[in-house]
Design a protein around this motif. Structure first.
Motif, PDB file in Angstrom:
ATOM      1  N   ALA A  60      52.308  42.348  42.503  1.00 32.92           N
ATOM      2  CA  ALA A  60      53.585  42.359  43.148  1.00 32.92           C
ATOM      3  C   ALA A  60      53.332  42.050  44.669  1.00 32.92           C
ATOM      4  O   ALA A  60      54.085  40.971  45.143  1.00 32.92           O
ATOM      5  N   ASP A  61      52.280  42.356  45.298  1.00 34.18           N
ATOM      6  CA  ASP A  61      52.194  42.029  46.598  1.00 34.18           C
ATOM      7  C   ASP A  61      51.482  40.546  46.882  1.00 34.18           C
ATOM      8  O   ASP A  61      51.813  39.778  47.753  1.00 34.18           O
ATOM      9  N   CYS A  62      50.730  40.175  45.724  1.00 38.49           N
ATOM     10  CA  CYS A  62      50.447  38.808  45.874  1.00 38.49           C
ATOM     11  C   CYS A  62      51.636  37.842  45.706  1.00 38.49           C
ATOM     12  O   CYS A  62      51.804  36.705  46.241  1.00 38.49           O
ATOM     13  N   ARG A  63      52.675  38.390  44.784  1.00 31.77           N
ATOM     14  CA  ARG A  63      54.014  37.272  44.662  1.00 31.77           C
ATOM     15  C   ARG A  63      54.702  37.334  46.023  1.00 31.77           C
ATOM     16  O   ARG A  63      55.369  36.561  46.336  1.00 31.77           O
ATOM     17  N   LEU A  72      43.385  35.084  32.086  1.00 31.00           N
ATOM     18  CA  LEU A  72      43.614  33.678  32.242  1.00 31.00           C
ATOM     19  C   LEU A  72      44.971  33.598  32.658  1.00 31.00           C
ATOM     20  O   LEU A  72      45.198  32.808  33.682  1.00 31.00           O
ATOM     21  N   GLU A  73      46.046  34.250  32.010  1.00 29.70           N
ATOM     22  CA  GLU A  73      47.631  33.963  32.436  1.00 29.70           C
ATOM     23  C   GLU A  73      47.517  34.438  33.913  1.00 29.70           C
ATOM     24  O   GLU A  73      48.297  34.143  34.807  1.00 29.70           O
ATOM     25  N   THR A  74      46.701  35.643  34.145  1.00 31.52           N
ATOM     26  CA  THR A  74      47.037  36.269  35.599  1.00 31.52           C
ATOM     27  C   THR A  74      46.331  35.450  36.605  1.00 31.52           C
ATOM     28  O   THR A  74      46.879  35.092  37.664  1.00 31.52           O
ATOM     29  N   VAL A  75      45.133  34.830  36.312  1.00 32.99           N
ATOM     30  CA  VAL A  75      44.399  34.061  37.371  1.00 32.99           C
ATOM     31  C   VAL A  75      45.325  32.833  37.507  1.00 32.99           C
ATOM     32  O   VAL A  75      45.460  32.166  38.753  1.00 32.99           O
ATOM     33  N   ARG A  76      45.840  31.990  36.371  1.00 32.08           N
ATOM     34  CA  ARG A  76      46.673  30.931  36.755  1.00 32.08           C
ATOM     35  C   ARG A  76      47.944  31.139  37.462  1.00 32.08           C
ATOM     36  O   ARG A  76      48.407  30.426  38.107  1.00 32.08           O
ATOM     37  N   GLY A 117      48.456  30.126  45.145  1.00 28.46           N
ATOM     38  CA  GLY A 117      47.444  30.094  46.231  1.00 28.46           C
ATOM     39  C   GLY A 117      46.463  31.332  46.625  1.00 28.46           C
ATOM     40  O   GLY A 117      45.763  31.193  47.626  1.00 28.46           O
ATOM     41  N   VAL A 118      46.490  32.181  45.586  1.00 30.66           N
ATOM     42  CA  VAL A 118      45.628  33.372  45.758  1.00 30.66           C
ATOM     43  C   VAL A 118      44.368  32.930  45.355  1.00 30.66           C
ATOM     44  O   VAL A 118      44.504  32.871  43.747  1.00 30.66           O
ATOM     45  N   ASP A 119      43.044  32.931  45.594  1.00 34.53           N
ATOM     46  CA  ASP A 119      41.952  32.872  45.084  1.00 34.53           C
ATOM     47  C   ASP A 119      41.421  34.446  44.458  1.00 34.53           C
ATOM     48  O   ASP A 119      41.689  35.548  44.963  1.00 34.53           O
ATOM     49  N   VAL A 120      40.660  34.421  43.540  1.00 38.37           N
ATOM     50  CA  VAL A 120      40.051  35.755  43.052  1.00 38.37           C
ATOM     51  C   VAL A 120      38.485  35.222  42.865  1.00 38.37           C
ATOM     52  O   VAL A 120      38.245  34.464  42.588  1.00 38.37           O
ATOM     53  N   TYR A 121      37.943  36.253  43.562  1.00 35.14           N
ATOM     54  CA  TYR A 121      36.352  36.023  43.615  1.00 35.14           C
ATOM     55  C   TYR A 121      35.634  37.514  42.564  1.00 35.14           C
ATOM     56  O   TYR A 121      35.822  38.531  42.940  1.00 35.14           O
TER      57      TYR A 121
END
Length: 419
Positions: A80-83, A106-110, A116-120
């Motif tokens: 929610a915070d990313c959105r 995959l759904e979440t990462v896409r 524009g949020v990167d996940v490491y």
């Protein structure tokens, strides 16, 4: 000669600080795991705040039994915070900590990539915004899901093998405690269990039984009492594999209707209820069920989503003043409706008010829950936002129809004529 003008270089712009959050999860409620979770939160907090160019956006930590479900509260809060545009980078230990379901991962990462949020992922050294990130992530997520499936199948094999050997798994049961793989009688609870069976055979219904226990400070739901009365363990027997887990991802538990073998172990432990009494109770349960067989419950868009903010129970649909000219449909707290306001002092809400307020806040799309915190209050919980509204009962002038007014007028004329 050509005219040559020297232009000064533009001043260098500083890179924009990245708002960085971390996500961590442990899989059990054991003290060691909780200590691990605390250590992870501390580690990520210190790391983010000490890294140049990073701005601390929070650490989101879940204590969950599995990584296969999407309803982890802190995980959902992070999304929610990313959105809402509050996070640029998420740091997490590994793919399996993020989610073990390939589809979920995959759904979440896409979705995050589109934002524009990167996940490491630290262990795999993968940044999802890079070109090769999604390919590697697909492979690793599939591996994590297969690992989850393998662990689940091993657990199932162990449990089912125990069933074949007549060994039960631990279940909380009034009257017994679990000791060295066996049910052992708790002497202080035996009389209570026997009294419940005796009261039911004497004609007492489940609601009356529940109220009697409440008067003694003992809370057992009606479904809990029904389950007790049907539980063969009170006769000393064990019926094993009554239910099974159908899917290792959803963890959905289903009643075993012949899909898997069941095992009956007689005289497995000391009985609290003799077999004659138990059989008589089963016959009485069947008799009452046949006599009071109910129609399927009405389902509406509100079914299952209205919760009491006082006791936490679900609201149920009810026809108030049924059969009279004042009949109306309301939603009422199940605790209040069953046990009275001594146990929950909540307020029923007319269905027409609920429909009007839902339309006012934006409709049913994305509506997850309606909470009733107290009198005249409603909270509509959507994904990523909560809307609080006040309401009040409409006046009699608003709800009376012309026909109702005519009946009231005639009744008053008749009263005056008698006088």
């Amino acid at each position: 000669m050509p005219n040559i003008t020297q232009r000064q270089p533009l001043p260098a712009t500083l890179p924009k600080p990245r708002r960085v959050a971390a996500y961590c999860r442990v899989t059990t409620g054991k003290d060691a795991m909780l200590h691990s979770l605390s250590a992870q939160v501390s580690h990520y907090s210190q790391r983010i705040q000490s890294t140049p160019g990073w701005v601390y956006a929070g650490v989101y930590a879940d204590e969950a039994l599995t990584g296969t479900k999407q309803n982890r509260p802190q995980f959902q809060r992070l999304l929610a915070d990313c959105r809402a545009g509050k996070v640029d980078l998420i740091v997490t230990k590994s793919v399996s900590r993020f989610a073990r379901n390939t589809v979920t991962t995959l759904e979440t990462v896409r979705e995050l990539r589109a934002l524009g949020v990167d996940v490491y992922f630290e262990e795999q050294n993968i940044h999802t915004l890079t070109a090769e990130g999604e390919l590697l992530l697909t492979l690793l997520a599939s591996y994590a899901q297969e690992e989850s499936f393998s662990v689940s199948e091993n657990c199932k094999w162990r449990i089912r093998n125990d069933f074949k050997q007549g060994r039960a798994t631990f279940t909380r049961l009034l009257g017994y405690e679990w000791c060295d793989g066996k049910f052992v009688i708790v002497s202080g609870e035996v009389e209570l269990v026997q009294q419940i069976f005796a009261d039911y055979l004497s004609g007492m219904g489940l609601l009356k039984l529940q109220k009697k226990l409440l008067a003694d400070g003992i809370y057992i739901t009606q479904n809990g009492l029904r389950g007790m009365l049907r539980n063969e363990k009170y006769t000393g027997d064990l019926l094993l594999q009554k239910t099974f887990i159908a899917d290792h991802l959803t963890k959905e538990k289903r009643k075993n209707n012949g899909e898997l073998p069941q095992y009956l172990v007689t005289d497995a432990h000391e009985a609290i209820i003799d077999r004659v009494t138990f059989s008589a109770v089963q016959a009485e349960l069947a008799k009452r069920t046949a006599r009071h067989r109910q129609h399927p419950p009405e389902t509406t868009p509100f079914s299952g989503i209205i919760k009491c903010g006082i006791c936490g129970a679900s609201f149920r649909r009810k026809h108030a003043a049924a059969g009279s000219k004042y009949e109306k449909i309301v939603w009422i707290c199940s605790t209040f409706n069953t046990l009275g306001k001594a146990h929950c002092n909540s307020q029923q809400v007319p269905e027409d008010i609920l429909l009007a307020k839902v339309a006012e806040v934006g409709g049913f799309d994305g509506l997850q829950e309606i909470r009733v915190p107290g009198a005249g209050q409603l909270s509509f919980i959507y994904e990523g936002k909560t809307v609080d509204l006040a309401w009040q009962h409409r006046s009699r002038r608003e709800i009376w129809t012309p026909a109702m007014r005519q009946v009231a007028r005639q009744r008053e004329l008749n009263r005056r004529a008698v006088q």
